[in-house]
Design a protein around this motif. Structure first.
Motif, PDB file in Angstrom:
ATOM      1  N   TYR A  89      94.831   4.095  52.968  1.00 11.63           N
ATOM      2  CA  TYR A  89      93.413   5.579  53.027  1.00 11.63           C
ATOM      3  C   TYR A  89      93.432   5.541  51.762  1.00 11.63           C
ATOM      4  O   TYR A  89      93.295   4.834  51.126  1.00 11.63           O
ATOM      5  N   LYS A  91      90.241   8.697  49.962  1.00 13.24           N
ATOM      6  CA  LYS A  91      89.843  10.259  49.911  1.00 13.24           C
ATOM      7  C   LYS A  91      88.307   9.402  50.099  1.00 13.24           C
ATOM      8  O   LYS A  91      87.929   8.708  49.001  1.00 13.24           O
ATOM      9  N   LYS A  93      83.886  10.726  51.307  1.00 12.32           N
ATOM     10  CA  LYS A  93      83.159  11.973  51.646  1.00 12.32           C
ATOM     11  C   LYS A  93      82.978  11.746  52.828  1.00 12.32           C
ATOM     12  O   LYS A  93      82.155  11.236  53.208  1.00 12.32           O
ATOM     13  N   HIS A  96      79.545  17.169  56.520  1.00 15.24           N
ATOM     14  CA  HIS A  96      79.965  17.620  57.334  1.00 15.24           C
ATOM     15  C   HIS A  96      78.712  18.752  58.525  1.00 15.24           C
ATOM     16  O   HIS A  96      78.462  20.225  57.821  1.00 15.24           O
ATOM     17  N   LYS A 109      87.799  14.095  52.715  1.00 17.24           N
ATOM     18  CA  LYS A 109      88.811  13.787  53.804  1.00 17.24           C
ATOM     19  C   LYS A 109      89.708  12.305  53.514  1.00 17.24           C
ATOM     20  O   LYS A 109      89.241  10.971  52.572  1.00 17.24           O
ATOM     21  N   ASN A 110      90.807  11.791  53.656  1.00 19.66           N
ATOM     22  CA  ASN A 110      91.711  11.340  53.896  1.00 19.66           C
ATOM     23  C   ASN A 110      91.676  10.154  55.071  1.00 19.66           C
ATOM     24  O   ASN A 110      91.332  10.568  55.951  1.00 19.66           O
ATOM     25  N   LEU A 111      90.541   9.383  54.597  1.00 20.78           N
ATOM     26  CA  LEU A 111      90.349   7.872  55.943  1.00 20.78           C
ATOM     27  C   LEU A 111      90.736   6.797  55.900  1.00 20.78           C
ATOM     28  O   LEU A 111      91.480   6.317  54.915  1.00 20.78           O
TER      29      LEU A 111
END
Length: 120
Positions: A89, A91, A93, A96, A109-111
């Motif tokens: 994972y 972080k 952007k 939204h 978000k953690n992707l």
């Protein structure tokens, strides 16, 4: 007798005295106590392209199902379906906005940015 000990003012005083004598946990111990809310490995069930990100359905080793966000290139890994994978994972952007229009709003978000096949 137990109720008397628990509700006794002396018990309360001793509890406070003992609690103030011991220091708080050191920072390295607090890091160990934190649990990762995201699985680091599991069985890949489904990949779905969305408007904002790729969505990954995975089942961890306890049998709990997760739907996680991922980079769009992760959705191209269809050969990993129904196999065990290791996830990494970062972080990132993410836009939204309600529709596909760019509104300039973003959230972090953690992707999933890396997915590796676990060989047995």
């Amino acid at each position: 007798m137990l109720n008397r000990l628990v509700t006794s003012p002396y018990t309360l005083i001793w509890t406070i005295a003992i609690a103030t004598c011991f220091p708080a946990l050191p920072s390295y111990a607090r890091k160990i106590l934190k649990t990762n809310p995201f699985p680091t490995s599991g069985k890949l069930i489904e990949l779905t392209n969305g408007d904002l990100m790729c969505y990954v359905d995975i089942i961890d080793f306890r049998g709990k199902k997760y739907t996680l966000g991922a980079d769009f290139e992760i959705c191209n890994r269809t050969r990993y379906l129904n196999q065990r994978v290791k996830l990494t994972y970062r972080k990132t952007k993410v836009n939204h906005c309600q529709g596909i229009d760019a509104c300039g709003k973003s959230i972090v978000k953690n992707l999933i940015v890396k997915m590796e096949l676990i060989r047995k």
